[in-house]
Design a protein around this motif. Structure first.
Motif, PDB file in Angstrom:
ATOM      1  N   SER A 433      36.023  64.747  22.211  1.00 38.79           N
ATOM      2  CA  SER A 433      35.625  65.943  21.539  1.00 38.79           C
ATOM      3  C   SER A 433      34.940  67.123  22.147  1.00 38.79           C
ATOM      4  N   GLY A 434      35.947  68.209  22.138  1.00 38.71           N
ATOM      5  CA  GLY A 434      35.462  69.467  22.942  1.00 38.71           C
ATOM      6  C   GLY A 434      35.718  69.293  24.589  1.00 38.71           C
ATOM      7  N   ALA A 435      36.501  68.520  24.996  1.00 37.53           N
ATOM      8  CA  ALA A 435      36.715  68.289  26.380  1.00 37.53           C
ATOM      9  C   ALA A 435      38.414  67.793  26.646  1.00 37.53           C
ATOM     10  N   ARG A 436      38.827  68.711  27.335  1.00 35.96           N
ATOM     11  CA  ARG A 436      40.365  68.399  27.860  1.00 35.96           C
ATOM     12  C   ARG A 436      40.365  68.499  29.348  1.00 35.96           C
ATOM     13  N   SER A 437      41.360  67.578  29.761  1.00 31.28           N
ATOM     14  CA  SER A 437      41.553  67.484  31.179  1.00 31.28           C
ATOM     15  C   SER A 437      42.960  67.047  31.541  1.00 31.28           C
ATOM     16  N   TYR A 438      43.442  67.790  32.698  1.00 29.46           N
ATOM     17  CA  TYR A 438      44.998  67.647  32.949  1.00 29.46           C
ATOM     18  C   TYR A 438      44.896  67.531  34.673  1.00 29.46           C
ATOM     19  N   ALA A 439      45.678  66.453  35.262  1.00 34.78           N
ATOM     20  CA  ALA A 439      45.862  66.469  36.470  1.00 34.78           C
ATOM     21  C   ALA A 439      47.150  65.779  36.730  1.00 34.78           C
ATOM     22  N   GLY A 440      47.804  65.831  37.992  1.00 30.63           N
ATOM     23  CA  GLY A 440      48.850  65.281  38.531  1.00 30.63           C
ATOM     24  C   GLY A 440      49.592  66.011  39.419  1.00 30.63           C
ATOM     25  N   TYR A 441      50.985  65.946  39.662  1.00 35.15           N
ATOM     26  CA  TYR A 441      51.819  66.392  40.500  1.00 35.15           C
ATOM     27  C   TYR A 441      52.865  67.377  39.847  1.00 35.15           C
ATOM     28  N   LEU A 442      52.950  68.439  40.772  1.00 29.45           N
ATOM     29  CA  LEU A 442      54.046  69.556  40.107  1.00 29.45           C
ATOM     30  C   LEU A 442      54.933  69.820  41.315  1.00 29.45           C
ATOM     31  N   LYS A 443      56.101  69.943  41.385  1.00 29.43           N
ATOM     32  CA  LYS A 443      57.086  70.353  42.444  1.00 29.43           C
ATOM     33  C   LYS A 443      57.433  71.680  41.966  1.00 29.43           C
ATOM     34  N   THR A 444      57.414  72.805  42.829  1.00 31.54           N
ATOM     35  CA  THR A 444      57.746  74.070  42.683  1.00 31.54           C
ATOM     36  C   THR A 444      59.002  74.226  42.718  1.00 31.54           C
ATOM     37  N   LYS A 445      59.550  75.503  42.441  1.00 29.58           N
ATOM     38  CA  LYS A 445      60.931  75.972  42.583  1.00 29.58           C
ATOM     39  C   LYS A 445      61.367  75.723  43.841  1.00 29.58           C
ATOM     40  N   SER A 446      60.599  75.978  44.819  1.00 32.21           N
ATOM     41  CA  SER A 446      61.124  75.810  46.194  1.00 32.21           C
ATOM     42  C   SER A 446      60.972  74.432  47.014  1.00 32.21           C
ATOM     43  N   GLY A 447      60.273  73.303  46.088  1.00 30.36           N
ATOM     44  CA  GLY A 447      60.392  72.050  46.514  1.00 30.36           C
ATOM     45  C   GLY A 447      59.076  71.682  47.097  1.00 30.36           C
ATOM     46  N   ARG A 448      58.278  72.603  47.042  1.00 26.37           N
ATOM     47  CA  ARG A 448      56.781  72.074  47.570  1.00 26.37           C
ATOM     48  C   ARG A 448      55.973  71.258  46.561  1.00 26.37           C
ATOM     49  N   LEU A 449      55.319  70.171  46.899  1.00 21.07           N
ATOM     50  CA  LEU A 449      54.716  69.317  45.886  1.00 21.07           C
ATOM     51  C   LEU A 449      53.031  69.703  45.961  1.00 21.07           C
ATOM     52  N   LEU A 450      52.805  70.124  44.770  1.00 19.48           N
ATOM     53  CA  LEU A 450      51.259  70.451  44.580  1.00 19.48           C
ATOM     54  C   LEU A 450      50.913  69.253  43.786  1.00 19.48           C
ATOM     55  N   ALA A 451      49.208  69.040  44.103  1.00 12.48           N
ATOM     56  CA  ALA A 451      48.373  68.329  43.291  1.00 12.48           C
ATOM     57  C   ALA A 451      47.487  69.228  42.468  1.00 12.48           C
ATOM     58  N   PHE A 452      47.136  68.940  41.273  1.00 12.47           N
ATOM     59  CA  PHE A 452      46.451  70.006  40.632  1.00 12.47           C
ATOM     60  C   PHE A 452      45.530  69.146  39.694  1.00 12.47           C
ATOM     61  N   ALA A 453      44.336  69.876  39.424  1.00 13.41           N
ATOM     62  CA  ALA A 453      43.528  69.192  38.414  1.00 13.41           C
ATOM     63  C   ALA A 453      42.903  70.500  37.637  1.00 13.41           C
ATOM     64  N   PHE A 454      42.840  70.214  36.362  1.00  9.44           N
ATOM     65  CA  PHE A 454      42.158  71.305  35.218  1.00  9.44           C
ATOM     66  C   PHE A 454      41.167  70.567  34.695  1.00  9.44           C
ATOM     67  N   ILE A 455      39.998  70.970  34.199  1.00  8.96           N
ATOM     68  CA  ILE A 455      38.817  70.315  33.382  1.00  8.96           C
ATOM     69  C   ILE A 455      38.216  71.363  32.653  1.00  8.96           C
ATOM     70  N   VAL A 456      38.295  71.348  31.204  1.00  8.37           N
ATOM     71  CA  VAL A 456      37.354  72.367  30.551  1.00  8.37           C
ATOM     72  C   VAL A 456      36.541  71.610  29.466  1.00  8.37           C
ATOM     73  N   ASP A 457      35.298  71.881  29.419  1.00  7.29           N
ATOM     74  CA  ASP A 457      34.596  71.488  28.319  1.00  7.29           C
ATOM     75  C   ASP A 457      33.727  72.320  27.508  1.00  7.29           C
ATOM     76  N   HIS A 458      33.632  72.239  26.190  1.00  6.58           N
ATOM     77  CA  HIS A 458      33.197  72.918  25.255  1.00  6.58           C
ATOM     78  C   HIS A 458      33.934  74.308  24.871  1.00  6.58           C
ATOM     79  N   TYR A 459      35.268  73.951  25.076  1.00  6.70           N
ATOM     80  CA  TYR A 459      35.867  75.232  24.659  1.00  6.70           C
ATOM     81  C   TYR A 459      36.035  75.520  23.401  1.00  6.70           C
ATOM     82  N   ALA A 460      36.328  76.969  22.956  1.00  4.17           N
ATOM     83  CA  ALA A 460      36.622  77.248  21.795  1.00  4.17           C
ATOM     84  C   ALA A 460      38.212  77.126  21.208  1.00  4.17           C
ATOM     85  N   GLY A 461      38.556  77.504  20.099  1.00  4.89           N
ATOM     86  CA  GLY A 461      39.968  77.352  19.747  1.00  4.89           C
ATOM     87  C   GLY A 461      40.103  75.836  19.407  1.00  4.89           C
TER      88      GLY A 461
END
Length: 481
Positions: A433-461
């Motif tokens: 409740s009130g918290a969302r997170s996203y993490a993993g791998y993303l391959k770009t259009k050029s083939g580069r592998l990215l590792a990412f993480a987004f965390i958000v707490d106490h968001y509106a909407g």
């Protein structure tokens, strides 16, 4: 050639500057201005930072915390590791009679009696194999009972920081050294009556001896969805059912956590034996401690599916119970107690070995259900980078969700369908409740592998607004070079 390389680098830098500007603008927008937002994106091969914003802020990670535990399990136990449950006895067999008890020795297998993981057998399939083992030894009568030995784990079966409203529900099932049927039971409810009337319990599957339900569930509007909860604590057989379940012509099912999984395993096996013609004269019960195993008295060794399949379910279905069980197995591998505390220390030790600083993570459990869990976006990204260089990387990456993934219950699997993300994204999500997170791998259009993480707490909407914002950001990253 040189000009092309320089042009590519310039375009990549320009895109990164544009993304950084977009992130800072989003952080000041209506959804995120009241929130705490941290993100990190790195090149998985080089470890170079592509994008960063508040990446060292400790935030509530929710179920992305499972990325730490599953990485530790694959690294320390190995993708081929199998848990073993032993069926043996403590007596003497003569003329078809076992003068003693059957003993089920738990080995910490989270998948025993479950077909949730690929290759797994349901509970009755496991019992059928054990029944055959008795027949092969000529045993058709047991003078004692069935003894459950769950001593491989110790301490409380659930973390103390879990909320009262969670305990008793299937997603807060206790971690027991002898677990079975995903440590859950199903309640089938009659929802054909009018809104506001009681929702009657039709069946409990499997049947749990001595379970007494205090049913206060009512029938709610169809559009309200499932708001039914089972409140209970480990060891108690008087769960309280509260809330509402949606009206409809068909039965509705909610799931509860078994009060004492090891005892239930012994009871259910004893019942199966009696129904299949084996006399069991004694009671099913828990052992007071470890029961010595005499190899000459071993009747069967039941192996789990390979660990890679358990990790797959843990991440794709965000299964809390499996994560908690795995964390205790990691503790045992490191020579620590198989307890909540031992598990936390073991996962922390793995993270230190992966180069993640101690202050970046606080573990109150292994699955992310506790609101006391904290992690930085940098720590999540760094474990993803670490695993991208691991021999177990393919198993780790394959355990994550992709757009349109039929094995996942995550709502995020609907994001990115029909876009570049469909073939390039592998993600683990987390939600409280009130918290969302996203993490993993993303391959770009050029083939580069990215590792990412987004965390958000106490968001509106709404949660959907937050999901769309992050899906759009991932799509922008996928376009990068």
């Amino acid at each position: 050639m040189l000009f092309g390389l320089l042009l590519s680098l310039a375009l990549s830098q320009a895109h990164a500057i544009g993304l950084d500007s977009k992130v800072r603008k989003l952080a000041q927008g209506p959804l995120l201005a009241p929130a705490q937002w941290g993100l990190m994106v790195k090149d998985a091969q080089t470890g170079k930072v592509v994008l960063s914003f508040n990446s060292d802020k400790r935030l509530i990670p929710g179920s992305t915390l499972k990325l730490f535990v599953t990485a530790a399990a694959l690294s320390e136990l190995g993708p081929e590791h199998r848990f073993v449950t032993v069926l043996h006895h403590d007596g003497v067999v003569a003329a078809g009679r076992l003068k003693g008890s059957l003993v089920l020795r738990g080995g910490g297998d989270p998948t025993l009696g479950s077909d949730l993981a690929r290759g797994g057998k349901p509970m009755e399939g496991v019992f059928a194999g054990w029944r055959k083992a008795l027949a092969d030894k000529g045993i058709d009568s047991v003078e004692g009972g069935v003894l459950a030995d769950n001593s491989i784990f110790e301490g409380t079966p659930i973390p103390g920081s879990w909320g009262w409203e969670d305990s008793g529900n299937y997603y807060a099932a206790p971690a027991d050294g002898l677990s079975i049927n995903d440590n859950l039971y199903r309640l089938s409810l009659n929802v054909g009556a009018r809104v506001g009337e009681p929702a009657a319990v039709l069946r409990v599957e499997p049947e749990v001896p001595d379970l007494v339900l205090d049913n206060r569930l009512t029938i709610g509007p169809t559009e309200a969805g499932d708001n039914g909860f089972i409140h209970n604590v480990p060891g108690s057989y008087r769960p309280v059912l509260r809330g509402s379940v949606p009206a409809g012509a068909r039965e509705f099912v909610i799931k509860g956590a078994l009060p004492e999984p090891a005892l239930f395993a012994a009871q259910a096996f004893a019942s199966y034996l009696k129904k299949s013609g084996v006399r069991v004269l004694g009671q099913a019960r828990l052992s007071d401690g470890p029961v010595p195993v005499d190899e000459a008295k071993v009747l069967a060794r039941t192996e789990s599916v390979p660990l890679r399949e358990i990790v797959r379910v843990t991440n794709k279905r965000s299964f809390n119970f499996y994560a908690e069980m795995l964390s205790r197995a990691i503790a045992l591998r490191q020579g620590r107690p198989g307890s909540v505390e031992g598990a936390g220390a073991a996962v922390n030790a793995f993270l230190r070995s992966a180069g993640i600083p101690a202050e970046a993570v606080r573990l109150a459990d292994a699955c992310g259900l506790s609101r006391l869990d904290l992690a930085t976006a940098a720590a999540l990204t760094d474990v993803l980078v670490f695993m991208s260089k691991s021999p177990a990387f393919s198993d780790y990456q394959d355990s994550l969700v992709f757009p349109g993934d039929l094995e996942s219950f995550s709502r995020f699997k609907e994001k990115g369908k029909g876009t570049l993300l469909e073939s390039s994204l592998r993600i683990k999500t987390g939600s409280l409740s009130g918290a969302r997170s996203y993490a993993g791998y993303l391959k770009t259009k050029s083939g580069r592998l990215l590792a990412f993480a987004f965390i958000v707490d106490h968001y509106a909407g709404s949660a959907r607004d937050i999901e769309k914002l992050h899906a759009d950001l991932l799509l922008d990253l996928a376009q990068s070079r």
